[in-house]
Design an enzyme around this catalytic site. Structure first.
Site, mmCIF file in Angstrom:
data_model
loop_
_atom_site.group_PDB
_atom_site.id
_atom_site.type_symbol
_atom_site.label_atom_id
_atom_site.label_comp_id
_atom_site.label_asym_id
_atom_site.label_seq_id
_atom_site.Cartn_x
_atom_site.Cartn_y
_atom_site.Cartn_z
ATOM 1 N N HIS A 191 0.859 -1.233 0.101
ATOM 2 C CA HIS A 191 -0.056 -0.104 0.021
ATOM 3 C C HIS A 191 0.858 1.309 0.207
ATOM 4 O O HIS A 191 0.499 2.351 -0.483
ATOM 5 C CB HIS A 191 -0.655 -0.249 1.106
ATOM 6 C CG HIS A 191 -2.023 -1.275 0.950
ATOM 7 N ND1 HIS A 191 -1.974 -2.241 1.930
ATOM 8 C CD2 HIS A 191 -3.067 -1.307 0.115
ATOM 9 C CE1 HIS A 191 -3.213 -2.908 1.436
ATOM 10 N NE2 HIS A 191 -3.559 -2.490 0.327
ATOM 11 N N GLU A 435 -10.755 -11.087 -3.502
ATOM 12 C CA GLU A 435 -9.354 -10.904 -3.454
ATOM 13 C C GLU A 435 -8.842 -12.374 -2.666
ATOM 14 O O GLU A 435 -7.797 -12.391 -2.424
ATOM 15 C CB GLU A 435 -9.209 -9.738 -2.235
ATOM 16 C CG GLU A 435 -9.694 -8.411 -2.672
ATOM 17 C CD GLU A 435 -9.527 -7.395 -1.643
ATOM 18 O OE1 GLU A 435 -8.497 -6.384 -1.768
ATOM 19 O OE2 GLU A 435 -10.448 -7.185 -0.640
ATOM 20 N N ASN A 458 -4.143 -7.100 -6.376
ATOM 21 C CA ASN A 458 -3.243 -7.165 -5.769
ATOM 22 C C ASN A 458 -3.237 -8.421 -4.494
ATOM 23 O O ASN A 458 -2.221 -8.784 -4.463
ATOM 24 C CB ASN A 458 -3.237 -5.696 -4.710
ATOM 25 C CG ASN A 458 -3.242 -4.580 -5.819
ATOM 26 O OD1 ASN A 458 -2.761 -4.868 -7.065
ATOM 27 N ND2 ASN A 458 -3.612 -3.540 -5.246
ATOM 28 N N ASP A 459 -4.306 -8.353 -4.004
ATOM 29 C CA ASP A 459 -4.292 -9.398 -2.919
ATOM 30 C C ASP A 459 -4.642 -10.656 -3.206
ATOM 31 O O ASP A 459 -4.357 -11.482 -2.812
ATOM 32 C CB ASP A 459 -5.568 -8.717 -1.954
ATOM 33 C CG ASP A 459 -5.046 -7.936 -0.903
ATOM 34 O OD1 ASP A 459 -3.906 -8.248 -0.313
ATOM 35 O OD2 ASP A 459 -5.877 -7.007 -0.851
HETATM 36 C C1 PEP Z 1 -6.436 -5.409 -4.340
HETATM 37 O O1 PEP Z 1 -6.116 -5.939 -3.559
HETATM 38 O O2 PEP Z 1 -6.163 -5.380 -5.592
HETATM 39 C C2 PEP Z 1 -7.101 -3.933 -4.076
HETATM 40 C C3 PEP Z 1 -7.378 -3.021 -5.159
HETATM 41 O O3 PEP Z 1 -7.145 -3.645 -2.791
HETATM 42 P P1 PEP Z 1 -5.783 -2.920 -1.964
HETATM 43 O O4 PEP Z 1 -4.502 -2.812 -2.862
HETATM 44 O O5 PEP Z 1 -6.214 -1.652 -1.172
HETATM 45 O O6 PEP Z 1 -5.544 -4.053 -0.890
HETATM 46 MG MG MG Z 2 -6.798 -5.364 -1.444
#
Ligand code: PEP
Ligand code: MG
Length: 574
Positions: A191, A435, A458-459
């Site tokens: 993040h 996710e 991302n997750d």
């Molecule tokens: C993700 O996980 O892709 C997402 C958009 O959430 P964050 O990056 O805020 O965890």
């Molecule tokens: Mg996420």
């Protein structure tokens, strides 16, 4: 000249003098102070004491509410420690007598008492030292926060070098003269990295020991595109990088005519191209980009760097501002995903020492435990919906029980607002983030309960491949092109479309021009992209043929490793 290779976390080039930030978690440095600064240092320590008292007052309210009177007595014990002569007298004495900084004086005083505790036979009393350290830690964190604040006092343009930066640290950087940052720790989709991109601050992470190799005042070139840091470069290298800075500015300008153009492929398939909002400063940019909406409003910034949660009014104001600015385009507001690497100071997470914070109390799991916070946020979102098109998005969903829990709270919030005579008559769609692999696999049974889906790659990548997204040691395994990821994405898109449900992608994969051909081929309805990459991704989509990309995905679904998928893309010149 020394060149160190790391991980490119946020694009761009920064050239300037280094400012090395001390690492508060690991060492408290002894800093000798001149006599004339000692009084001010004692004052600084007293301010930290006051702030810690305020923390305890806030914590008491929460403990009373959740655990009852008996447990709230614990707070009294902490208050007594804070009023003890050890803190109120011994620490100032050490500052004045030894001419040292408050952090060092405090840690010395704590260590002296720790040794007394160690000698105690009685285990009960011996264990009381944990309370002492708890209070000590709170005090230290206030002292260190003050020194972090001093980042905004730096009066020259500099490149920040640190062992680690948390998302909460990164949020404030745009108000400083920091041109870019480099850290020992961190991964590409942390993040912290995402925030750096939002704030348009070039960053390189995962440099292992840069914080020890660089001294404040060294000359630095930080190359956020290549993931490289150059220490004390020669004049030719500096000139080369200045030319590169100019070139990338020109490239960005060349994309300008794409504002307002649709994200349509050469064979006529339209995609919605939305934008992610991570901090309020981005709203103007998103409006100017003429994005098709905000596909992911990350609301965490409202909850970080503070000890008291945002009020309903404060939240309504923040959401309404975005909703009004985007109207009639939609704004997808995600309820706060606190936990993992986004640690708040609200005192609501699990123990700070959670062994696996990304697997712990995060997102909807945390908020379903703190329904007061959750409901306030849902009420705020519902209230903002009177000003335009709003959707609610829930992060980190892994089971149907969580969706039902959210729906109950949402219904309660709606009923309350109606009873209060507030206008929330328009339908607010409810969506979940995909996710976690269990949610992807169970999606068919979730769909009747929700209106839309947003895939957080991302997750999803981190949990599918068991690769911590912020751990630099496993970055090479964090692979958006892994066939398991592509298969899961394909499953999610097909499952949604079978039931006529909208599916978008909002992870960083959308901002990667090399991965976008696959997302186009998968036929997602919308891509929500970081504002920085918005026009670049539009250019990518407009140069593709959907039918061709669809065939490419069919091929990728038969691949046995990511190399094969990358080759298939390369064969098509992508
Ligand atoms: C993700 O996980 O892709 C997402 C958009 O959430 P964050 O990056 O805020 O965890
Ligand atoms: Mg996420």
């Amino acid at each position: 000249m020394i060149v160190i290779k790391g991980i490119n976390a946020s694009p761009g080039i920064a050239i300037g003098k280094a400012y090395v930030m001390e690492d508060e978690e690991i060492v408290v440095n002894r800093i000798e102070l001149p006599k004339e600064l000692l009084r001010a240092e004692v004052k600084r320590f007293k301010a930290a004491q006051k702030a810690t008292h305020r923390d305890l007052d806030a914590a008491e309210g929460k403990v009373l509410k959740v655990l009852g009177k008996q447990h709230a007595k614990l707070i009294d014990a902490h208050r007594l420690i804070l009023r003890d002569a050890l803190i109120t007298q011994d620490v100032p004495k050490r500052i004045l007598n030894e001419c040292v900084n408050a952090e060092f004086a405090l840690s010395e005083a704590l260590e002296a008492v720790n040794q007394q505790f160690e000698k105690m036979e009685d285990e009960f009393f011996r264990e009381r030292r944990h309370d002492l350290f708890d209070v000590g830690k709170r005090l230290l964190s206030h002292l260190l926060k003050q020194s972090k604040k001093s980042l905004s006092d730096i009066e020259y343009n500099c490149v920040l070098i640190a062992r680690n930066l948390l998302p909460s640290d990164t949020l404030g950087l745009h108000e400083t003269k920091i041109l870019g940052f480099a850290t020992d720790l961190g991964g590409k989709t942390s993040h912290t990295a995402i925030l750096a991109q939002s704030l348009e601050i070039p960053a390189v992470v995962g440099l292992s020991d840069i914080s020890r190799r660089v001294k404040t005042g060294d000359h630095i070139i930080l190359d956020g595109d290549q993931g490289m840091v150059i220490i004390n470069p020669g004049p030719e290298t500096i000139a080369k990088y200045q030319r590169a800075q100019q070139k990338s500015l020109q490239e960005e300008r060349a994309l300008e005519p794409l504002r307002g153009q649709p994200a349509v492929t050469l064979d006529g398939k339209n995609f919605k191209l939305e934008a992610n909002l991570d901090s309020p400063e981005e709203l103007k940019t998103i409006v100017a980009l003429q994005a098709d909406g905000i596909g992911l409003f990350r609301t965490e910034y409202l909850f970080l760097n503070r000890t008291v949660p945002p009020t309903e009014e404060e939240q309504v104001k923040a959401y309404q501002q975005a909703v009004k600015a985007l109207e009639p385009k939609p704004v997808v507001i995600r309820t706060a995903d606190i936990g993992g690497d986004r640690l708040s100071q609200l005192g609501i997470e699990g123990p700070k020492s959670e062994t696996n914070p990304f697997m712990g109390l995060r997102g909807v799991r945390l908020f379903l435990r703190h329904t007061d916070l959750f409901k306030t946020q849902l009420r705020s979102i519902l209230r903002a919906s009177s000003k335009g098109k709003v959707k609610v998005l829930i992060p980190m969903v892994s089971s149907i029980g969580e969706i039902n829990g959210v729906r109950r709270l949402l219904a309660q919030a709606q009923a309350e607002l109606q009873a209060e005579g507030l206008d929330t008559t328009g339908k607010v769609e409810l969506g979940i983030m995909i996710e976690i692999p269990s949610a992807a696999l169970m999606l068919e049974s979730f769909l009747p309960l929700i209106d839309f889906v947003s895939i957080g790659t991302n997750d999803l990548i981190q949990y599918t491949l068991a690769v911590d997204r912020i751990n630099e040691h496993v970055t090479h395994l964090y692979d958006p092109f892994h066939p398991a990821v592509i298969r899961l994405l394909d499953h999610v898109v097909k499952t949604c479309h079978k039931k006529d449900k909208w599916v978008s992608v909002c992870g960083e994969m959308c901002s990667d021009p090399h991965a976008v051909p696959l997302l186009v081929g998968l036929g997602v309805d919308s891509l929500s992209v970081s504002p920085r990459m918005h026009l670049r991704i539009k250019q990518t989509v407009r140069a593709l043929r959907y039918a061709q990309m669809n065939k490419l995905v069919a091929q990728a679904l038969t691949a046995s490793d990511s190399e094969q998928i990358r080759r298939q893309l390369a064969d098509q010149g992508l």
